[in-house]
Design an enzyme around this catalytic site. Structure first.
Site, PDB file in Angstrom:
ATOM      1  N   LEU A  34       0.858  -1.180   0.000  1.00 36.85           N
ATOM      2  CA  LEU A  34       0.000   0.000   0.000  1.00 36.85           C
ATOM      3  C   LEU A  34       0.898   1.236   0.000  1.00 36.85           C
ATOM      4  CD1 LEU A  34      -2.815   1.262   0.201  1.00 36.85           C
ATOM      5  CD2 LEU A  34      -2.721   0.936   2.664  1.00 36.85           C
ATOM      6  N   HIS A  35       1.432   1.580  -1.176  1.00 38.28           N
ATOM      7  CA  HIS A  35       2.324   2.732  -1.300  1.00 38.28           C
ATOM      8  C   HIS A  35       1.515   3.945  -1.733  1.00 38.28           C
ATOM      9  CE1 HIS A  35       2.529   2.340  -5.747  1.00 38.28           C
ATOM     10  NE2 HIS A  35       2.396   1.046  -5.478  1.00 38.28           N
ATOM     11  N   ALA A  36       2.170   4.976  -2.243  1.00 42.70           N
ATOM     12  CA  ALA A  36       1.523   6.264  -2.510  1.00 42.70           C
ATOM     13  C   ALA A  36       0.313   6.174  -3.451  1.00 42.70           C
ATOM     14  CB  ALA A  36       2.544   7.261  -3.061  1.00 42.70           C
TER      15      ALA A  36
END
Length: 114
Positions: free
Chosen positions: A18-20
């Protein structure tokens, strides 16, 4: 309409976690619902506002982490269903396409020397 409290948990299968970009997609989707939506790594918390991109990004949830959702409101079931579906779809990231796009981008500048 009655107000509901709905809970769900789902594992992150996106290779990048769950990155940017996924955090932005998740918070934008959460904001489309009137329900209060929160998420955590564990049902005991700590809980964060799923409509806050800064807080969602700060989770830094890796692949394999389990996200726990709780939504309260008249559209809580719809909110949980939509958010769970987004996680299941790897946040609509096309990993094969990204690799191909990167390869094309590296060679795309050739021939423009003019």
């Amino acid at each position: 309409m009655t107000e509901s409290t709905i809970k769900a948990m789902i594992e992150i299968t996106n290779p990048s976690g769950l990155h940017a970009r996924p955090a932005v997609k998740m918070t934008k989707l959460a904001k489309t619902f009137a329900a209060k939506v929160q998420l955590a790594f564990d049902m005991s918390g700590p809980w964060i506002d799923a409509k806050s991109v800064v807080k969602v990004m700060a989770l830094k949830a890796p692949k394999g982490a389990v996200l726990h959702f709780v939504a309260n409101g008249t559209d809580a079931p719809e909110a949980i269903a939509a958010l769970s579906d987004l996680v299941r779809r790897d946040f609509d990231e096309n990993h094969e396409g990204e690799a191909a796009g990167a390869a094309v981008g590296q060679h795309g500048g050739q021939g423009h020397g003019g």
